[in-house]
Design a protein around this motif. Sequence first.
Motif, PDB file in Angstrom:
ATOM      1  N   VAL A   6       0.858  -1.179   0.000  1.00 55.73           N
ATOM      2  CA  VAL A   6       0.000   0.000   0.000  1.00 55.73           C
ATOM      3  C   VAL A   6       0.898   1.235   0.000  1.00 55.73           C
ATOM      4  CG1 VAL A   6      -1.701   1.296   1.335  1.00 55.73           C
ATOM      5  CG2 VAL A   6      -1.849  -1.175   1.219  1.00 55.73           C
ATOM      6  N   CYS A   7       1.919   1.222   0.827  1.00 56.56           N
ATOM      7  CA  CYS A   7       2.845   2.342   0.965  1.00 56.56           C
ATOM      8  C   CYS A   7       4.232   1.883   0.535  1.00 56.56           C
ATOM      9  CB  CYS A   7       2.868   2.830   2.409  1.00 56.56           C
ATOM     10  SG  CYS A   7       4.057   4.158   2.715  1.00 56.56           S
ATOM     11  N   SER A   8       4.640   2.317  -0.645  1.00 54.81           N
ATOM     12  CA  SER A   8       5.962   1.918  -1.117  1.00 54.81           C
ATOM     13  C   SER A   8       7.067   2.717  -0.444  1.00 54.81           C
ATOM     14  CB  SER A   8       6.047   2.032  -2.643  1.00 54.81           C
ATOM     15  OG  SER A   8       5.721   3.331  -3.049  1.00 54.81           O
ATOM     16  N   CYS A   9       6.760   3.891   0.082  1.00 57.00           N
ATOM     17  CA  CYS A   9       7.771   4.692   0.776  1.00 57.00           C
ATOM     18  C   CYS A   9       8.315   3.955   2.004  1.00 57.00           C
ATOM     19  CB  CYS A   9       7.198   6.036   1.210  1.00 57.00           C
ATOM     20  SG  CYS A   9       6.729   7.116  -0.154  1.00 57.00           S
ATOM     21  N   PHE A  10       7.426   3.289   2.743  1.00 57.49           N
ATOM     22  CA  PHE A  10       7.827   2.612   3.978  1.00 57.49           C
ATOM     23  C   PHE A  10       7.604   1.104   3.933  1.00 57.49           C
ATOM     24  CE2 PHE A  10       7.065   7.013   5.327  1.00 57.49           C
ATOM     25  CZ  PHE A  10       8.310   7.287   5.873  1.00 57.49           C
ATOM     26  N   GLY A  11       7.235   0.569   2.779  1.00 58.15           N
ATOM     27  CA  GLY A  11       7.088  -0.878   2.627  1.00 58.15           C
ATOM     28  C   GLY A  11       5.955  -1.469   3.451  1.00 58.15           C
ATOM     29  N   GLN A  30      -4.356   7.204  12.264  1.00 54.86           N
ATOM     30  CA  GLN A  30      -3.979   6.186  13.245  1.00 54.86           C
ATOM     31  C   GLN A  30      -3.103   5.109  12.604  1.00 54.86           C
ATOM     32  OE1 GLN A  30      -7.913   5.188  14.601  1.00 54.86           O
ATOM     33  NE2 GLN A  30      -7.774   6.595  16.332  1.00 54.86           N
ATOM     34  N   ILE A  31      -3.366   4.781  11.345  1.00 56.43           N
ATOM     35  CA  ILE A  31      -2.502   3.848  10.619  1.00 56.43           C
ATOM     36  C   ILE A  31      -1.117   4.464  10.478  1.00 56.43           C
ATOM     37  CG2 ILE A  31      -2.093   2.715   8.390  1.00 56.43           C
ATOM     38  CD1 ILE A  31      -4.326   1.361   9.979  1.00 56.43           C
ATOM     39  N   ALA A  32      -1.048   5.759  10.171  1.00 57.09           N
ATOM     40  CA  ALA A  32       0.234   6.449  10.044  1.00 57.09           C
ATOM     41  C   ALA A  32       1.012   6.419  11.355  1.00 57.09           C
ATOM     42  CB  ALA A  32       0.016   7.890   9.586  1.00 57.09           C
ATOM     43  N   SER A  33       0.326   6.603  12.456  1.00 59.30           N
ATOM     44  CA  SER A  33       0.988   6.564  13.762  1.00 59.30           C
ATOM     45  C   SER A  33       1.563   5.194  14.057  1.00 59.30           C
ATOM     46  CB  SER A  33       0.012   6.945  14.876  1.00 59.30           C
ATOM     47  OG  SER A  33      -0.357   8.294  14.759  1.00 59.30           O
ATOM     48  N   ALA A  34       0.874   4.167  13.599  1.00 60.07           N
ATOM     49  CA  ALA A  34       1.308   2.797  13.869  1.00 60.07           C
ATOM     50  C   ALA A  34       2.383   2.314  12.902  1.00 60.07           C
ATOM     51  CB  ALA A  34       0.101   1.857  13.811  1.00 60.07           C
ATOM     52  N   SER A  35       2.375   2.813  11.652  1.00 60.12           N
ATOM     53  CA  SER A  35       3.252   2.223  10.638  1.00 60.12           C
ATOM     54  C   SER A  35       4.025   3.224   9.781  1.00 60.12           C
ATOM     55  CB  SER A  35       2.421   1.356   9.702  1.00 60.12           C
ATOM     56  OG  SER A  35       1.542   2.171   8.937  1.00 60.12           O
ATOM     57  N   LYS A  36       3.767   4.508   9.912  1.00 58.40           N
ATOM     58  CA  LYS A  36       4.337   5.585   9.099  1.00 58.40           C
ATOM     59  C   LYS A  36       3.732   5.643   7.699  1.00 58.40           C
ATOM     60  CE  LYS A  36       8.633   6.798   9.636  1.00 58.40           C
ATOM     61  NZ  LYS A  36      10.103   6.768   9.646  1.00 58.40           N
ATOM     62  N   GLY A  38       1.663   6.678   4.705  1.00 56.61           N
ATOM     63  CA  GLY A  38       0.941   7.895   4.410  1.00 56.61           C
ATOM     64  C   GLY A  38       1.601   9.162   4.896  1.00 56.61           C
ATOM     65  N   THR A  39       2.784   9.047   5.504  1.00 58.10           N
ATOM     66  CA  THR A  39       3.424  10.231   6.072  1.00 58.10           C
ATOM     67  C   THR A  39       4.515  10.822   5.189  1.00 58.10           C
ATOM     68  OG1 THR A  39       5.026   8.914   7.312  1.00 58.10           O
ATOM     69  CG2 THR A  39       2.957   9.479   8.432  1.00 58.10           C
ATOM     70  N   ASP A  40       4.828  10.189   4.068  1.00 55.14           N
ATOM     71  CA  ASP A  40       5.870  10.734   3.201  1.00 55.14           C
ATOM     72  C   ASP A  40       5.227  11.405   1.994  1.00 55.14           C
ATOM     73  OD1 ASP A  40       8.501  11.348   2.458  1.00 55.14           O
ATOM     74  OD2 ASP A  40       8.759   9.482   1.363  1.00 55.14           O
ATOM     75  N   CYS A  41       5.008  10.684   0.925  1.00 54.37           N
ATOM     76  CA  CYS A  41       4.453  11.318  -0.280  1.00 54.37           C
ATOM     77  C   CYS A  41       2.932  11.435  -0.226  1.00 54.37           C
ATOM     78  CB  CYS A  41       4.885  10.566  -1.538  1.00 54.37           C
ATOM     79  SG  CYS A  41       4.002   9.019  -1.849  1.00 54.37           S
ATOM     80  N   GLY A  42       2.278  10.602   0.583  1.00 59.30           N
ATOM     81  CA  GLY A  42       0.829  10.685   0.756  1.00 59.30           C
ATOM     82  C   GLY A  42       0.002   9.994  -0.310  1.00 59.30           C
ATOM     83  N   SER A  43       0.633   9.394  -1.315  1.00 60.75           N
ATOM     84  CA  SER A  43      -0.142   8.784  -2.396  1.00 60.75           C
ATOM     85  C   SER A  43      -0.922   7.546  -1.956  1.00 60.75           C
ATOM     86  CB  SER A  43       0.762   8.436  -3.574  1.00 60.75           C
ATOM     87  OG  SER A  43       1.673   7.411  -3.209  1.00 60.75           O
ATOM     88  N   CYS A  44      -0.608   6.995  -0.802  1.00 65.50           N
ATOM     89  CA  CYS A  44      -1.283   5.778  -0.345  1.00 65.50           C
ATOM     90  C   CYS A  44      -2.484   6.056   0.560  1.00 65.50           C
ATOM     91  CB  CYS A  44      -0.295   4.874   0.383  1.00 65.50           C
ATOM     92  SG  CYS A  44       0.439   5.634   1.840  1.00 65.50           S
ATOM     93  N   VAL A  45      -2.713   7.295   0.924  1.00 68.45           N
ATOM     94  CA  VAL A  45      -3.768   7.611   1.896  1.00 68.45           C
ATOM     95  C   VAL A  45      -5.136   7.149   1.404  1.00 68.45           C
ATOM     96  CG1 VAL A  45      -4.959   9.467   3.126  1.00 68.45           C
ATOM     97  CG2 VAL A  45      -2.474   9.485   2.946  1.00 68.45           C
ATOM     98  N   ARG A  46      -5.428   7.348   0.132  1.00 69.32           N
ATOM     99  CA  ARG A  46      -6.731   6.901  -0.391  1.00 69.32           C
ATOM    100  C   ARG A  46      -6.852   5.380  -0.368  1.00 69.32           C
ATOM    101  NH1 ARG A  46      -9.871  10.890  -3.763  1.00 69.32           N
ATOM    102  NH2 ARG A  46      -8.770  12.827  -3.404  1.00 69.32           N
TER     103      ARG A  46
END
Length: 86
Positions: A6-11, A30-36, A38-46
């Motif tokens: 889902v998030c290639s920035c943080f695997g 809350q997912i970002a807090s647990a795994s990071k 969505g916190t870099d480029c944001g393309s995975c948030v959707r």
Amino acid sequence: MNRVYVCSCFGVTEQQVKEHADAGACTPRQIASASKAGTDCGSCVRSIQALLGRGACPRRELLDQGKPAAVLAAAPERAKDLEEAA
């Protein structure tokens, strides 16, 4: 094993997002807090939002019922007590 990232920035994989959701994460933040995720480029948030969907979430259920903000801000284990007091 087939891993869908889902998030290639943080695997972060779909499975990891689902595990965090099962553990109580209800929002992309809350997912970002647990795994990071969505916190870099944001393309995975959707994608994270889509995985979370409108599943069972104690705070979301309270919001849908029109409960006061104090109840929503409470820790999940205290939300029931505050709901009854409101």
